[in-house]
Design a protein around this motif. Structure first.
Motif: not given
Length: 253
Positions: A177-197
């Motif tokens: 998935l990291m390799d795929v992310a390096r190919q994403v060039t459009v505007p991105v909004e990434y939302r992360v839940p901070w307390d999910d174990e």
């Protein structure tokens, strides 16, 4: 595309459809409205095209921003039968959870497998959707997803130039998935839940860093992945409204 049912309520037209053998749902403003931007929504692993949070997002997107919103069942989800390999992978996840072992490697492997099959289905669905009179085939398309929907969405966004903006939530990260992310060039909004174990904060930050877009934003919130607060849903839809709002105004009937 074959429509199989149609209902209308509170200004929203809901139609179920099949593209080949893939079942989906389309929510749109009732006929007589302007040609609308298209937003694709990908559900989480273990969920389906009518997951409550997904439906809430779709309805809000239609009624507040005038989007047309589509969702489909991923392979082995919703109305689709699981393959033997999928069942084995899900059982491995369940065994790890019962044994209180990390589930992330098992989930990431399974979601990559499902997403690889889902991306061609999304492309075929998008082809079909863009033939509808209420959708401008030349207009930008958005994609939003959580978990499995993130993996699928990143792969689709990286490979299909029709996706012009992407909103991603929590996801289990691996090297692929990291390799795929390096190919994403459009505007991105990434939302992360901070307390999910179950989720690794460090991996989430690394994935955001890997996204190659020149316009990206990271939003962290307290709490677990589910349920997402209503204000998060509204904020995410405003992101899409900024990037998909151009070209609206043609009326269809």
């Amino acid at each position: 595309m074959h429509f199989t049912s149609e209902t209308s309520s509170n200004g929203v037209l809901e139609r179920t459809f099949l593209v080949n053998d893939v079942p989906g749902v389309l929510w749109s403003p009732e006929p007589g409205s302007a040609v609308t931007p298209l937003l694709l929504l990908g559900h989480s692993g273990g969920m389906h095209k009518r997951a409550p949070g997904l439906v809430a997002t779709a309805l809000h997107g239609v009624t507040t921003h005038g989007f047309t919103v589509a969702a489909v069942d991923a392979p082995g989800h919703g109305d689709r039968e699981r393959s033997r390999a999928d069942r084995q992978q899900v059982e491995a996840i369940q065994r790890a959870r019962v044994a209180r072992e990390p589930i992330a490697p098992f989930v990431a492997e399974h979601t990559m497998s499902v997403a690889e099959r889902a991306v061609p289905e999304w492309r075929a669905t998008l082809d079909a959707l863009q033939t509808l009179p209420e959708i401008d085939a030349a207009a930008p398309v958005g994609y939003g997803g959580m978990m499995l929907g993130v993996t699928t969405g990143m792969m689709l966004t990286a490979s299909d130039s029709r996706i012009a903006a992407a909103g991603f939530g929590a996801v289990f990260v691996n090297d692929a998935l990291m390799d795929v992310a390096r190919q994403v060039t459009v505007p991105v909004e990434y939302r992360v839940p901070w307390d999910d174990e179950d989720l690794d904060r460090g991996a989430a930050l690394a994935l955001f860093d890997a996204v190659a877009s020149g316009e990206k934003s990271l939003h962290a919130r307290s709490g677990r992945c589910h349920p997402a607060p209503d204000h998060e849903r509204a904020d995410s839809l405003r992101f899409f409204a900024r990037h998909l709002g151009q070209g609206i105004g043609q009326v269809f009937s």
